[in-house]
Design a protein around this motif. Structure first.
Motif, PDB file in Angstrom:
ATOM      1  N   MET A  32       0.840  -1.199   0.000  1.00 35.39           N
ATOM      2  CA  MET A  32       0.000   0.000   0.000  1.00 35.39           C
ATOM      3  C   MET A  32       0.879   1.255   0.000  1.00 35.39           C
ATOM      4  O   MET A  32       1.805   1.377   0.786  1.00 35.39           O
ATOM      5  CB  MET A  32      -0.863  -0.002   1.260  1.00 35.39           C
ATOM      6  N   THR A  33       0.614   2.129  -0.920  1.00 36.77           N
ATOM      7  CA  THR A  33       1.428   3.335  -1.028  1.00 36.77           C
ATOM      8  C   THR A  33       0.948   4.370  -0.007  1.00 36.77           C
ATOM      9  O   THR A  33      -0.238   4.636   0.078  1.00 36.77           O
ATOM     10  CB  THR A  33       1.277   3.951  -2.426  1.00 36.77           C
ATOM     11  N   ALA A  34       1.869   4.888   0.719  1.00 37.30           N
ATOM     12  CA  ALA A  34       1.468   5.888   1.715  1.00 37.30           C
ATOM     13  C   ALA A  34       1.279   7.239   1.050  1.00 37.30           C
ATOM     14  O   ALA A  34       1.930   7.545   0.050  1.00 37.30           O
ATOM     15  CB  ALA A  34       2.531   6.005   2.805  1.00 37.30           C
ATOM     16  N   TYR A  35       0.429   8.019   1.584  1.00 37.22           N
ATOM     17  CA  TYR A  35       0.171   9.350   1.051  1.00 37.22           C
ATOM     18  C   TYR A  35       1.269  10.301   1.489  1.00 37.22           C
ATOM     19  O   TYR A  35       1.598  10.381   2.664  1.00 37.22           O
ATOM     20  CB  TYR A  35      -1.180   9.841   1.575  1.00 37.22           C
TER      21      TYR A  35
ATOM     22  N   PRO B 223       2.858  14.337   0.966  1.00 35.32           N
ATOM     23  CA  PRO B 223       2.404  15.645   0.503  1.00 35.32           C
ATOM     24  C   PRO B 223       3.291  16.266  -0.552  1.00 35.32           C
ATOM     25  O   PRO B 223       3.925  17.292  -0.312  1.00 35.32           O
ATOM     26  CB  PRO B 223       2.396  16.472   1.788  1.00 35.32           C
TER      27      PRO B 223
ATOM     28  N   ILE C 298       1.471  12.575  -6.892  1.00 31.81           N
ATOM     29  CA  ILE C 298       1.815  11.290  -6.301  1.00 31.81           C
ATOM     30  C   ILE C 298       1.729  10.180  -7.323  1.00 31.81           C
ATOM     31  O   ILE C 298       0.831  10.142  -8.144  1.00 31.81           O
ATOM     32  CB  ILE C 298       0.898  10.842  -5.140  1.00 31.81           C
ATOM     33  N   ASP C 299       2.707   9.282  -7.163  1.00 34.02           N
ATOM     34  CA  ASP C 299       2.830   8.131  -8.044  1.00 34.02           C
ATOM     35  C   ASP C 299       1.788   7.101  -7.626  1.00 34.02           C
ATOM     36  O   ASP C 299       1.751   6.659  -6.485  1.00 34.02           O
ATOM     37  CB  ASP C 299       4.254   7.576  -7.858  1.00 34.02           C
ATOM     38  N   VAL C 300       0.903   6.719  -8.563  1.00 37.15           N
ATOM     39  CA  VAL C 300      -0.101   5.707  -8.222  1.00 37.15           C
ATOM     40  C   VAL C 300       0.157   4.366  -8.900  1.00 37.15           C
ATOM     41  O   VAL C 300      -0.554   3.393  -8.653  1.00 37.15           O
ATOM     42  CB  VAL C 300      -1.526   6.177  -8.572  1.00 37.15           C
ATOM     43  N   GLY C 301       1.169   4.326  -9.778  1.00 40.88           N
ATOM     44  CA  GLY C 301       1.459   3.038 -10.404  1.00 40.88           C
ATOM     45  C   GLY C 301       2.029   3.229 -11.788  1.00 40.88           C
ATOM     46  O   GLY C 301       2.191   4.349 -12.262  1.00 40.88           O
TER      47      GLY C 301
ATOM     48  N   VAL D  64      -8.307   3.982  -8.204  1.00 42.36           N
ATOM     49  CA  VAL D  64      -7.474   4.360  -7.061  1.00 42.36           C
ATOM     50  C   VAL D  64      -8.420   4.706  -5.917  1.00 42.36           C
ATOM     51  O   VAL D  64      -9.273   5.584  -6.054  1.00 42.36           O
ATOM     52  CB  VAL D  64      -6.583   5.569  -7.422  1.00 42.36           C
ATOM     53  N   HIS D  65      -8.308   3.950  -4.823  1.00 41.40           N
ATOM     54  CA  HIS D  65      -9.160   4.233  -3.658  1.00 41.40           C
ATOM     55  C   HIS D  65      -8.596   5.424  -2.911  1.00 41.40           C
ATOM     56  O   HIS D  65      -7.397   5.492  -2.658  1.00 41.40           O
ATOM     57  CB  HIS D  65      -9.153   3.042  -2.680  1.00 41.40           C
ATOM     58  N   THR D  66      -9.423   6.356  -2.525  1.00 36.96           N
ATOM     59  CA  THR D  66      -8.978   7.426  -1.623  1.00 36.96           C
ATOM     60  C   THR D  66     -10.070   7.601  -0.590  1.00 36.96           C
ATOM     61  O   THR D  66     -11.200   7.127  -0.759  1.00 36.96           O
ATOM     62  CB  THR D  66      -8.771   8.773  -2.353  1.00 36.96           C
ATOM     63  N   ALA D  67      -9.717   8.259   0.451  1.00 40.41           N
ATOM     64  CA  ALA D  67     -10.679   8.455   1.539  1.00 40.41           C
ATOM     65  C   ALA D  67     -11.881   9.254   1.053  1.00 40.41           C
ATOM     66  O   ALA D  67     -12.976   9.142   1.594  1.00 40.41           O
ATOM     67  CB  ALA D  67      -9.999   9.171   2.689  1.00 40.41           C
TER      68      ALA D  67
ATOM     69  N   ILE E 247       2.422   6.815 -13.508  1.00 39.57           N
ATOM     70  CA  ILE E 247       1.259   7.712 -13.505  1.00 39.57           C
ATOM     71  C   ILE E 247       1.243   8.490 -12.186  1.00 39.57           C
ATOM     72  O   ILE E 247       1.393   7.906 -11.106  1.00 39.57           O
ATOM     73  CB  ILE E 247      -0.044   6.910 -13.645  1.00 39.57           C
TER      74      ILE E 247
ATOM     75  N   VAL F 259      -9.635  15.298   0.697  1.00 44.54           N
ATOM     76  CA  VAL F 259      -9.324  14.569   1.931  1.00 44.54           C
ATOM     77  C   VAL F 259      -9.532  15.456   3.141  1.00 44.54           C
ATOM     78  O   VAL F 259     -10.076  15.039   4.151  1.00 44.54           O
ATOM     79  CB  VAL F 259      -7.872  14.041   1.885  1.00 44.54           C
TER      80      VAL F 259
ATOM     81  N   MET G 188      -5.778  -0.012  -8.208  1.00 43.04           N
ATOM     82  CA  MET G 188      -4.422   0.269  -8.626  1.00 43.04           C
ATOM     83  C   MET G 188      -3.594   0.759  -7.439  1.00 43.04           C
ATOM     84  O   MET G 188      -2.424   0.425  -7.287  1.00 43.04           O
ATOM     85  CB  MET G 188      -4.484   1.347  -9.695  1.00 43.04           C
ATOM     86  N   ALA G 189      -4.216   1.549  -6.612  1.00 44.41           N
ATOM     87  CA  ALA G 189      -3.540   2.086  -5.425  1.00 44.41           C
ATOM     88  C   ALA G 189      -4.608   2.422  -4.397  1.00 44.41           C
ATOM     89  O   ALA G 189      -5.795   2.515  -4.716  1.00 44.41           O
ATOM     90  CB  ALA G 189      -2.744   3.340  -5.798  1.00 44.41           C
ATOM     91  N   HIS G 190      -4.161   2.571  -3.181  1.00 39.93           N
ATOM     92  CA  HIS G 190      -5.108   2.808  -2.093  1.00 39.93           C
ATOM     93  C   HIS G 190      -4.490   3.847  -1.164  1.00 39.93           C
ATOM     94  O   HIS G 190      -3.395   3.658  -0.671  1.00 39.93           O
ATOM     95  CB  HIS G 190      -5.313   1.484  -1.336  1.00 39.93           C
ATOM     96  N   PHE G 191      -5.166   4.952  -0.993  1.00 36.55           N
ATOM     97  CA  PHE G 191      -4.590   6.004  -0.146  1.00 36.55           C
ATOM     98  C   PHE G 191      -5.366   6.143   1.131  1.00 36.55           C
ATOM     99  O   PHE G 191      -6.556   6.433   1.121  1.00 36.55           O
ATOM    100  CB  PHE G 191      -4.577   7.331  -0.905  1.00 36.55           C
TER     101      PHE G 191
ATOM    102  N   PRO H 226      -6.300   8.088   4.459  1.00 35.49           N
ATOM    103  CA  PRO H 226      -6.359   9.523   4.778  1.00 35.49           C
ATOM    104  C   PRO H 226      -5.513   9.811   6.001  1.00 35.49           C
ATOM    105  O   PRO H 226      -5.985  10.317   7.020  1.00 35.49           O
ATOM    106  CB  PRO H 226      -7.845   9.756   5.058  1.00 35.49           C
ATOM    107  N   ARG H 227      -4.215   9.474   5.862  1.00 36.86           N
ATOM    108  CA  ARG H 227      -3.345   9.526   7.035  1.00 36.86           C
ATOM    109  C   ARG H 227      -3.269  10.950   7.610  1.00 36.86           C
ATOM    110  O   ARG H 227      -3.470  11.167   8.783  1.00 36.86           O
ATOM    111  CB  ARG H 227      -1.951   9.038   6.658  1.00 36.86           C
TER     112      ARG H 227
END
Lengths: 115, 816
Positions: A1-4, A6, A10-13, A26-29, A103, A114, B806-809, B811-812
């Protein structure tokens, strides 16, 4: 899992992770983002929600620079997020760029949601 | 009582005589027609498209039973005449029956010439003359293998192209140094040879067939130089000779053919002849246009118009191999007093040659671009002086006068007497005046009333342009609904062209058929994907990105973006183990809804996309496979309990349902296919509103089809009754394969049936056992590549990207 982190982007793949004429999520909060790769290899990113009934655009058929929503066949322009044809509606466009085979999504857009 | 007309032969010439005769004077004769072939009249020049698969037999039928019935013509199919008694004025059939005539028309056509070499009678040696020959070739092509075509003329090359398209290894043997030497000069013959070779057809010229070898059946062809070419089938296409034996035996004057005068009357004033069996002024013809010209004269004579006369024909040739444009007419041998104009454009593969004598065209050969063929032929026939346009003549009609005309203007510039349809001798004036007089607005209408473009069809473009010119905006060329906005072509044209042009990928289709968009749309891409899959089983690589999401992920998308999963339950039968597995899966993945479907199985609704592979893995482990509830494919075969339990059951309906489902699952179809088998006419499985339904009865199985219970409600039609379960399966499989090959994408069986007609379907899968078997075999072949459980494939890792984000962020930052 790629950390967010700032940064601006950001590189997603990798570009190859997305099939030609296809999409990945891409899942985000703040909700899913659909990353598209067209037949010509262009990369686009949209909120993964059709303006019509929130259909997941990432599951649609990608053609030219558009995607047809799997729920009710609205066609959304990948560059503008606008519905094509007689339909009216708009999906959020996420800044995206492809560099050296990777990307990157625009953080500002992500962070804005977010926060 | 009107006089009796007996017609021997029921080919194209006879058919055309009957048309003219019954149109002009419906009551003049009592007509009896004897046809040696056991079928109605068809367009023989379109056998090649049938062989190649571009057309079906039904599409080339010119006169069906109803046509003869409506004109009170007594058609005796499969009844061969063996003798003519001119003194008694009777004809005698093979079965001994004798029929009297007042007027006799001999239209016995021609016989194929079989090279008299050892082995010519071995099974596997066929001519190329009628539908039986085509069927023999198709049967051979079913098994792949090798074909040798003896003869590199028109028919031989068409046969070779057709057999190649049907998947055989094909070699053409030609005696002369270049192909089609009677119609083409050596340069064009060379281009043609290259075009055939580019299709994968081997061409051997200067090949002298020495013998056909084989033990009990054809195995190889041996040439004079000792070369042996393996062959499972040998097609003899070296020529035809007039079939005039019957006439000769009757004492009629016969040369090469049955001699006729300009009124088409033989040496007996009550006997006329027409077509390929006739010899007129020393000429015998083997092309359709002269036949039709003769037919007009024969009909007029029979109607008492003795002024009508036939004076011979100038013929032209077109090769009906899709993708090879070739035209030739007249005489193009070189000679002292002859000049020629030649245009070569090697890059575009174009070659044109005009042979001139005294400023008149006497011969024309065109390869690669044949649009001006009709114009040259017109100049040739009329012996028009071309001195004034000689400089630009070779560039065609568009350049006459200096500037290039657009095609429409070129057609507009044609004189009224210019011939548009060479097969039927229809000129421009006839077409335009008929359009106006009859108020025609469709191509079919023009074909029906003028016959233009109704035979080989190569003038269809010209006829359409004439319609545009005459009707203006009233003519909507797109009477065919285009597939989508990406193309002008309709579904049927696209399907036909995919096969005809050997197109094997979606980009190839879009390129060749000039798609207007760069990569199609959500309407055409899934349709093309299906058409390619159906056309090239085992060869075409399924394009996942051109499938609707449900077929891409083998589950049904729901309104909230989750999926539903339906495992197969063969014939609706399940057991405690399967039910436990389903219950466990529902618990383990917190699946919110478990529902029994109308198709006798269980639907798990609300599965998250990323859980799909794990859900399938658990169901697979319990022995269950995908139910294709998401697919344009065989969905369910609903059954009742039949003789297993029911006190009324007449047959094992459950067993048959399971057998059908196990045989047919996995096959992709144009739209979904739902079936049912009921054990008795009480019909508890509701078989009579399904795409295919079986009602078991005491004496066997009634097979129903074309029902609907969705947007439309429609009871089924009865297809046929069969006695055994095996036959029921054979008919259902053949029916499904015919549907797979003919229907348009998303067209359900009942709509397809309405479009093509129940009779044509019944003819293919019930009446014609060979065709049924061929359809069955093709289905079985395609199943080799289709019966793979897509769930197991994905559990094993296929298309894994589909199911993972593809990716999962997290909300840290926001959480901190």
């Amino acid at each position: 899992m790629t950390a967010y982190t700032p940064h601006d982007w950001i590189d997603v793949g990798a570009v190859e992770d997305v099939p030609l004429r296809g999409a990945r999520v891409v899942h985000t909060a703040s909700g899913d983002i659909a990353v598209f790769r067209t037949g010509e290899g262009k990369i686009f990113a949209l909120r993964d929600r059709c303006p019509h009934k929130n259909g997941p655009l990432s599951q649609g058929i990608v053609h030219d620079d558009g995607v047809t929503c799997p729920l009710h066949n609205w066609v959304i322009d990948l560059a503008t997020g606008q519905a094509r044809g007689a339909d009216v509606g708009c999906t959020g466009v996420i800044p995206v760029r492809a560099e050296r085979g990777r990307i990157h999504l625009g953080v500002a857009a992500l962070a804005g949601r977010v926060a | 009582m009107s006089p009796k007309l007996v017609v021997i032969g029921n080919g194209m010439a006879a058919g055309r005589v009957l048309e003219h005769l019954t149109d002009d004077a419906p009551e003049a004769y009592q007509i009896t027609v004897f046809g040696a072939e056991p079928r109605v009249n068809y367009n023989r020049i379109l056998l090649s498209p049938v062989l190649s698969g571009e057309k079906t037999f039904d599409e080339i039928v010119t006169h069906d039973d109803a046509w003869y019935a409506a004109r009170s013509i007594d058609l005796l199919k499969g009844k061969e005449i063996v003798a003519i008694d001119r003194a008694a004025k009777t004809v005698q059939a093979k079965d001994g029956s004798v029929t009297p005539y007042d007027k006799l028309l001999v239209a016995t056509g021609s016989l194929p010439f079989i090279v008299p070499v050892p082995g010519k009678d071995l099974p596997g040696v066929v001519a190329y003359r009628d539908l039986d020959d085509v069927n023999t070739m198709l049967a051979a092509a079913q098994h792949g293998g090798s074909a040798v075509v003896v003869g590199g003329g028109l028919l031989g090359l068409e046969a070779a192209a057709g057999l190649k398209m049907r998947g055989m290894d094909v070699t053409v043997l030609h005696l002369m140094p270049t192909l089609m030497e009677r119609q083409l000069d050596p340069a064009a013959g060379h281009l043609l040879k290259k075009a055939m070779e580019a299709r994968g057809i081997r061409v051997i010229t200067k090949a002298n067939t020495h013998a056909i070898v084989g033990d009990g059946k054809v195995e190889a062809v041996r040439l004079d130089d000792g070369t042996e070419i393996p062959a499972d089938i040998v097609v003899m296409a070296v020529g035809i000779r007039p079939n005039s034996g019957l006439a000769k035996a009757a004492g009629l004057e016969v040369g090469r053919g049955l001699k006729v005068d300009d009124h088409m009357v033989t040496s007996d004033p009550d006997v006329l002849a027409v077509g390929e069996c006739a010899e007129h002024r020393g000429q015998c013809y083997g092309l359709v246009a002269p036949l039709f010209e003769m037919a007009k004269v024969v009909a007029a004579q029979l109607n008492g118009d003795t002024s009508a006369a036939y004076t011979g024909s100038v013929t032209s040739t077109k090769l009906k191999v899709t993708g090879v444009d070739l035209f030739s007419a007249g005489d193009f041998a070189e000679g002292e007093d002859r000049e020629e104009i030649v245009l070569r454009d090697a890059a575009r593969g174009i070659y044109k040659r005009l042979v001139l004598q005294d400023d008149r065209i006497i011969g024309a050969v065109m390869y690669g671009e044949t649009a001006d063929g009709g114009w040259f032929l017109d100049l040739l026939r009329k012996a028009t002086c071309i001195a004034d346009m000689r400089d630009t003549l070779i560039f065609g009609q568009g350049y006459v006068g200096g500037a290039a005309l657009d095609p429409m203007a070129a057609v507009a510039a044609l004189p009224d007497e210019a011939e548009i349809c060479g097969c039927n001798g229809v000129c421009k004036g006839k077409i335009t005046s008929t359009i106006t007089a009859k108020g025609l607005t469709t191509l079919d209408g023009v074909r029906a009333h003028t016959k233009a473009s109704a035979s080989c069809g190569s003038c269809t473009g010209l006829v359409e342009q004439l319609m545009s010119l005459t009707l203006g905006d009233q003519f909507n060329r797109a009477a065919v609904q285009p597939m989508c906005a990406c193309t002008e072509l309709g579904h049927d044209d696209v399907r036909r062209l995919i096969i005809a042009k050997d197109l094997k990928t979606i980009p190839a289709v879009m390129q060749e058929l000039e798609w207007k968009t760069s990569c199609g749309c959500a309407k055409c891409r899934p349709a093309l994907n299906y058409y390619l899959l159906a056309a090239w089983p085992g060869e075409y690589v399924d394009d996942n990105q051109s499938r609707f999401i449900n077929e891409r992920v083998h589950a049904n998308i729901q309104k909230d973006g989750t999926y539903s999963v339906v495992p197969r339950m063969w014939g609706g039968i399940t057991n405690p183990r399967e039910l436990r597995a389903i219950a466990d899966v529902a618990d383990k993945f917190a699946i919110p809804t478990v529902k029994v479907t109308g198709g006798q199985r269980i639907d798990l609704l609300g599965v998250k996309k990323q859980d799909l592979p794990a859900v399938w893995a658990d169901l697979n482990a319990a022995g269950m496979v995908s139910g294709h509830a998401y697919g344009k494919a065989l969905r369910t075969v609903k059954t009742c309990v039949g003789t297993d339990w029911c006190r009324f059951g007449t047959q094992d309906s459950t067993g048959l349902g399971i057998r059908i489902e196990k045989f047919m699952w996995g096959s992709w179809t144009p739209a979904k296919v739902k079936m049912a088998v009921s054990g008795c006419p009480r019909n508890c499985a509701e078989a009579t509103c399904k795409d295919v339904g079986v009602i078991c009865v005491d004496s066997g199985y009634d097979i129903h089809f074309a029902g609907a219970a969705g947007l439309d409600i429609k009871g089924t039609e009865v297809l046929t009754h069969v006695d055994t379960e095996d036959e029921a399966l054979a008919v259902i499989v053949a029916l499904t394969q015919l549907y797979r090959e003919q229907a348009r994408y998303l067209e359900r069986i009942y709509k397809w049936t309405k479009r093509v007609g129940i009779e044509s379907i019944r003819a293919a899968v019930v009446d014609d056992l060979e065709r049924r078997q061929a359809l069955f075999d093709r289905f079985v072949y395609s199943q080799k590549f289709a019966q793979v459980d897509p769930w197991a494939e994905r559990v094993a890792g296929a298309e894994a990207h589909e199911f993972r984000p593809m990716a999962h962020f997290e909300p840290r930052e926001a959480a901190e």
